[in-house]
Design an enzyme around this catalytic site. Structure first.
Site, PDB file in Angstrom:
ATOM      1  N   GLU A 114       0.661  -1.558   0.028  1.00 16.73           N
ATOM      2  CA  GLU A 114       0.386   0.100  -0.600  1.00 16.73           C
ATOM      3  C   GLU A 114       1.029   1.172  -0.161  1.00 16.73           C
ATOM      4  OE1 GLU A 114      -2.559  -0.231   3.562  1.00 16.73           O
ATOM      5  OE2 GLU A 114      -3.006  -2.318   3.216  1.00 16.73           O
ATOM      6  N   LYS A 116       2.420   4.698   1.679  1.00 16.54           N
ATOM      7  CA  LYS A 116       2.105   5.327   3.144  1.00 16.54           C
ATOM      8  C   LYS A 116       1.788   6.829   2.734  1.00 16.54           C
ATOM      9  CE  LYS A 116       5.238   5.327   6.788  1.00 16.54           C
ATOM     10  NZ  LYS A 116       4.836   6.523   7.340  1.00 16.54           N
ATOM     11  N   ASP A 118       1.424  10.722   3.460  1.00 11.46           N
ATOM     12  CA  ASP A 118       1.528  10.941   4.441  1.00 11.46           C
ATOM     13  C   ASP A 118       1.287  12.134   5.268  1.00 11.46           C
ATOM     14  OD1 ASP A 118       3.495  12.598   6.062  1.00 11.46           O
ATOM     15  OD2 ASP A 118       4.730  13.128   4.059  1.00 11.46           O
ATOM     16  N   TYR A 222      -7.129   1.650   6.717  1.00  8.41           N
ATOM     17  CA  TYR A 222      -6.791   0.650   5.529  1.00  8.41           C
ATOM     18  C   TYR A 222      -6.182  -0.875   6.954  1.00  8.41           C
ATOM     19  CZ  TYR A 222      -2.966   4.117   7.557  1.00  8.41           C
ATOM     20  OH  TYR A 222      -2.455   5.076   8.889  1.00  8.41           O
ATOM     21  N   LYS A 310      11.181   3.547   3.459  1.00  8.80           N
ATOM     22  CA  LYS A 310      10.820   5.103   2.940  1.00  8.80           C
ATOM     23  C   LYS A 310      11.726   5.002   1.648  1.00  8.80           C
ATOM     24  CE  LYS A 310       9.564   6.462   6.596  1.00  8.80           C
ATOM     25  NZ  LYS A 310       9.996   7.310   7.763  1.00  8.80           N
ATOM     26  N   CYS A 404      33.989  28.589  23.409  1.00  4.70           N
ATOM     27  CA  CYS A 404      32.718  28.861  23.630  1.00  4.70           C
ATOM     28  C   CYS A 404      32.681  29.182  22.606  1.00  4.70           C
ATOM     29  CB  CYS A 404      32.329  27.751  25.088  1.00  4.70           C
ATOM     30  SG  CYS A 404      30.272  28.824  24.726  1.00  4.70           S
ATOM     31  N   CYS A 407      30.535  31.788  26.005  1.00  2.14           N
ATOM     32  CA  CYS A 407      31.614  32.219  27.077  1.00  2.14           C
ATOM     33  C   CYS A 407      32.951  32.562  26.749  1.00  2.14           C
ATOM     34  CB  CYS A 407      31.009  31.549  28.074  1.00  2.14           C
ATOM     35  SG  CYS A 407      31.333  30.109  28.010  1.00  2.14           S
ATOM     36  N   CYS A 422      31.245  22.809  25.587  1.00  5.40           N
ATOM     37  CA  CYS A 422      31.983  23.929  26.844  1.00  5.40           C
ATOM     38  C   CYS A 422      31.090  23.319  28.416  1.00  5.40           C
ATOM     39  CB  CYS A 422      30.740  24.679  26.287  1.00  5.40           C
ATOM     40  SG  CYS A 422      31.335  26.295  28.026  1.00  5.40           S
ATOM     41  N   CYS A 427      27.932  29.196  32.053  1.00  2.00           N
ATOM     42  CA  CYS A 427      28.167  29.759  30.476  1.00  2.00           C
ATOM     43  C   CYS A 427      26.338  30.197  29.882  1.00  2.00           C
ATOM     44  CB  CYS A 427      28.228  28.328  29.136  1.00  2.00           C
ATOM     45  SG  CYS A 427      28.318  28.542  28.281  1.00  2.00           S
TER      46      CYS A 427
HETATM   47  S1  IVH Z   1      -0.103  -0.262   8.387  1.00  2.00           S
HETATM   48  C1  IVH Z   1      -0.087  -1.751  13.048  1.00  2.00           C
HETATM   49  N1  IVH Z   1      -0.871   1.325   6.557  1.00  2.00           N
HETATM   50  O1  IVH Z   1       2.768   5.062   8.592  1.00  2.00           O
HETATM   51  C2  IVH Z   1       0.399  -0.965  10.964  1.00  2.00           C
HETATM   52  N2  IVH Z   1       0.153   2.410   8.292  1.00  2.00           N
HETATM   53  O2  IVH Z   1       5.175   3.977  10.804  1.00  2.00           O
HETATM   54  C3  IVH Z   1      -0.310   0.417  10.777  1.00  2.00           C
HETATM   55  N3  IVH Z   1       0.631   4.664   7.211  1.00  2.00           N
HETATM   56  O3  IVH Z   1       1.616   5.288  12.693  1.00  2.00           O
HETATM   57  C4  IVH Z   1      -0.072   1.116  10.410  1.00  2.00           C
HETATM   58  N4  IVH Z   1      -0.062   4.861   5.496  1.00  2.00           N
HETATM   59  O4  IVH Z   1       0.137   6.765  10.492  1.00  2.00           O
HETATM   60  C5  IVH Z   1      -0.202   1.712   7.347  1.00  2.00           C
HETATM   61  N5  IVH Z   1      -1.178   1.857   4.271  1.00  2.00           N
HETATM   62  C6  IVH Z   1      -0.725   2.622   5.397  1.00  2.00           C
HETATM   63  C7  IVH Z   1      -0.177   3.967   5.760  1.00  2.00           C
HETATM   64  C8  IVH Z   1      -0.052   3.523   7.386  1.00  2.00           C
HETATM   65  C9  IVH Z   1       0.332   5.329   6.290  1.00  2.00           C
HETATM   66  C10 IVH Z   1       1.637   5.759   8.699  1.00  2.00           C
HETATM   67  C11 IVH Z   1       0.656   5.562  10.460  1.00  2.00           C
HETATM   68  C12 IVH Z   1       1.246   4.796  10.619  1.00  2.00           C
HETATM   69  C13 IVH Z   1       2.850   5.026  10.246  1.00  2.00           C
HETATM   70  C14 IVH Z   1       3.754   4.165  10.430  1.00  2.00           C
END
Ligand code: IVH
Length: 667
Positions: A114, A116, A118, A222, A310, A404, A407, A422, A427
């Site tokens: 999926e 991630k 933001d 999700y 990431k 420093c 100081c 320091c 200070c």
């Molecule tokens: S699963 C127990 N799925 O990423 C597992 N997280 O670093 C629950 N996030 O706290 C997380 N998209 O805020 C999951 N498709 C996705 C996500 C997702 C964003 C965020 C979420 C979580 C963080 C984990």
């Protein structure tokens, strides 16, 4: 309109609006015009104004009406909201896959990938078909009840076709909405939000829900909590079930039969990510078969059945204009780079950290170089290196500071560490930074005392220690004369300082700036020891046996409280009336565990702290060892001595399941 007629008409309108809402906000495919939608909404509002008894909590009007909250209540998540471990490259991913193969005995593992998103995570609780609770993640155990604001997210159903459900997902703002909001803010003379995540987070935690209703927040769901218990076998079917229940799920997810397919997905979205219309910061990879989750298990913080890949940070080049050292509250010297402004990951950046002197000399970075800059974890700007081949021949080597910057005392390297310090305890910068830390949001949370104000009051000799803060009243006439300071701001500052006297102990513990005691450790200590007196007399051995507190932290705490100067300052703070007790943050009205004593042992599905907090919020007491006075021993698997002792003493032993029943039993 007569009541019966109004009632029937309101039902018809509600159904229509709900359907149109779904078409528009979830499917992006409206079947009626905006005018038709607005007209029906206005009609419904009018009916509800005439007959307020027709307003139901799932009425579409609840999404547009505003109300102002004073603050948000705390909510203990029924199952903690965990975070994910990270993978940064192909090798990390292979390692993740191999670990799962080992734990499950499978030769090939199937995954769901999926995006991630933001944004910020939320948990939604439905009871009797209705959305009854929308909560932020908070610290994963306790979040904030932001239900009024969640209801303003139009893609989130207020009623679902299933009696009970806890579902989690991510609230986010599309890039288009984010730009609209910022344009509006500039017009109103307000500061811009730095990125869509901050804007979404700021909006969801808005106390005025009318503002939330105006900003088009959105949410992808999700995570179907307890899916396996509801007979759902895989993450893919969990997502399909959520779609069926009319939640907005992210359409880009993909079933991957093995880790090789996962890698293909990652590559694909690495290039597609900027065309999505919303920001993502990686890919979440989840084992598809939910029945394997328990076997794969959890670490203290993360499930082992999922990982977040990431994307590499964006790297840009710019000209390094200067390098200068600064001193922090512990005396540690950090070096900073100033460069020509550049745009990285959506924001203009002019400065970045260069960490310590070794970091610079090892890379031979020099003032005047062309340097590569990135945002570490896409948050804190960092200089990576200089660009070879672009250096002017005569550029001199960079020299580390010897004194420093504040100081002027000679800097030292302690115990062969890379950092310079320091070590001057007076200070000025160390003192003002320490005061800044004391006042900061996560510490004593004293508003209106900025870095600038601290430095001014320090220079005037009014403020040198934490206790001085509480005695500023005596300088009132002089302070209100200062530039940009008036009666009103002085009053606000003093009120805020005085309010901090009633903080719970963990804030003070964190604010004192004890080495190695971060926010989390401060909370742990406060919860465990309840008053500062219990801590000042503690021995290293007593501290080091506590889970999550190692010997370095223990030594630092003991050392702090043994220092005469610190003792004097604490005595002054006490005299001033600073509370030095722990106040449990989430208290239930019904103290169903009052006079109960609990002991917790063995491996449980959640951290022990979670159960402790829960017991205490119902008035119970939690102790470390079993005695005849213990009411219940909550025992997980692999329970040892405590279990034996409880059996001997005839103490009731309960499992996690039985504990849940106890908690849910009506009085
Ligand atoms: S699963 C127990 N799925 O990423 C597992 N997280 O670093 C629950 N996030 O706290 C997380 N998209 O805020 C999951 N498709 C996705 C996500 C997702 C964003 C965020 C979420 C979580 C963080 C984990």
């Amino acid at each position: 309109m007569a009541f019966e007629k109004a009632k029937n008409h309101s039902l018809v309108l509600k159904e229509k609006l709900k359907k149109w809402n779904y078409e528009y906000y979830v499917n992006d495919n409206p079947s009626v015009s905006d005018q038709e939608y607005d007209q029906a909404m206005q009609e419904l509002i009018a009916i509800e104004q005439q007959y307020s008894e027709l307003i139901t909590i799932d009425s579409p009007t609840q999404r547009v009406s505003g109300e102002v909250s004073e603050k948000f209540n705390k909510y203990v998540h029924t199952s903690p909201m965990l975070s994910l471990g990270n993978a940064f490259n192909y090798d990390d991913l292979i390692h993740f896959d191999e670990q799962i193969k080992e734990l499950t005995g499978l030769s090939e593992v199937e995954y769901t990938c999926e995006l991630k998103i933001d944004g910020l995570s939320i948990s939604l609780v439905y009871e009797q078909h209705l959305l009854v609770m929308g909560v932020t993640r908070g610290d994963g155990i306790i979040g904030e009840d932001v239900t009024v604001n969640i209801k303003k997210i139009k893609s989130i159903p207020l009623r679902i076709d299933q009696p009970n459900l806890t579902v989690r997902g991510e609230v986010y703002l599309s890039i288009e909405e984010f730009n609209n909001i910022n344009e509006e803010r500039v017009k109103n003379g307000e500061p811009k939000f730095s990125n869509p995540r901050n804007a979404a987070s700021g909006t969801l935690r808005q106390l005025d829900s009318a503002i939330v209703a105006k900003r088009n927040l959105n949410a992808f769901l999700y995570y179907y909590v307890n899916a396996a218990q509801d007979g759902i076998q895989s993450q893919k079917t969990a997502l399909q079930r959520l779609e069926q229940l009319k939640f907005k799920t992210n359409p880009e997810y993909r079933y991957c039969p093995n880790i090789a397919a996962v890698w293909v997905y990652i590559q694909e979205y690495g290039s597609k990510r900027h065309q999505l219309g919303y920001e993502i910061d990686g890919i979440v990879i989840k084992v598809n078969n939910l029945n394997l989750y328990n076997r794969i298990g959890y670490t203290a913080k993360n499930p082992k059945w999922a990982i977040a890949y990431k994307f590499p940070s964006e790297v840009v080049v710019t000209n390094l204009l200067n390098i200068f050292p600064s001193v922090g509250r512990t005396g540690r010297i950090t070096y900073n780079a100033i460069f020509e402004p550049v745009l990285i990951a959506g924001t203009v950046v002019r400065a970045a950290t260069l960490h310590n002197a070794d970091f610079i000399t090892e890379r031979d970075i020099r003032i005047g170089d062309t340097v590569q800059v990135k945002k570490a974890g896409d948050i804190i700007p960092e200089v990576i290196n200089y660009v070879a081949g672009q250096r002017q021949i005569k550029t001199p080597k960079w020299q580390e500071a010897t004194n420093c910057p504040e100081c002027q005392l000679l800097l030292e390297r302690v115990d062969g560490k890379v950092d310079q310090y320091c070590i001057n305890s007076i200070c000025p910068k160390k003192i003002t930074r320490g005061l800044e830390h004391y006042c900061s949001r996560n510490a004593m949370n004293i508003e209106g005392v900025s870095e600038k104000i601290i430095e001014r009051l320090f220079k005037l000799g009014y403020l040198k220690s934490f206790s001085d803060l509480y005695q500023l009243e005596q300088y009132r006439s002089k302070i209100i004369e200062l530039e940009n300071f008036g009666d009103k701001s002085f009053e606000n500052m003093i009120n805020s300082i005085n309010n901090s006297k009633n903080n719970s102990l963990e804030r003070l513990l964190f604010g004192l700036g004890i080495r190695h005691v971060g926010k989390k450790t401060a909370k742990l200590l406060a919860r465990q020891f309840k008053t500062i007196d219990n801590l000042t007399t503690i021995k290293i051995e007593q501290l080091a046996v506590i889970n999550d507190i190692g010997s370095i932290v223990a030594a630092s705490v003991v050392n702090y409280f043994a220092t005469p100067a610190k003792q004097q300052e604490l005595a002054l703070l006490r005299k001033i009336g600073i509370k030095m007790e722990y106040i449990a943050s989430n208290q239930h009205l019904i103290k169903k565990f009052e006079n109960y004593r609990f002991v917790i042992t063995g491996v449980l599905s959640k951290p022990r702290e979670y159960f402790k907090e829960l017991f205490e919020s119902y008035g119970g007491q939690v102790s470390e060892s079993v005695s005849a006075k213990t009411t219940y021993l909550l025992a997980g698997s692999d329970a040892g001595n405590k279990l034996v002792k409880a059996q001997k003493l005839n103490v009731k032993i309960i499992s996690e399941e039985e504990f849940k029943q106890l908690l849910n039993k009506e009085e």
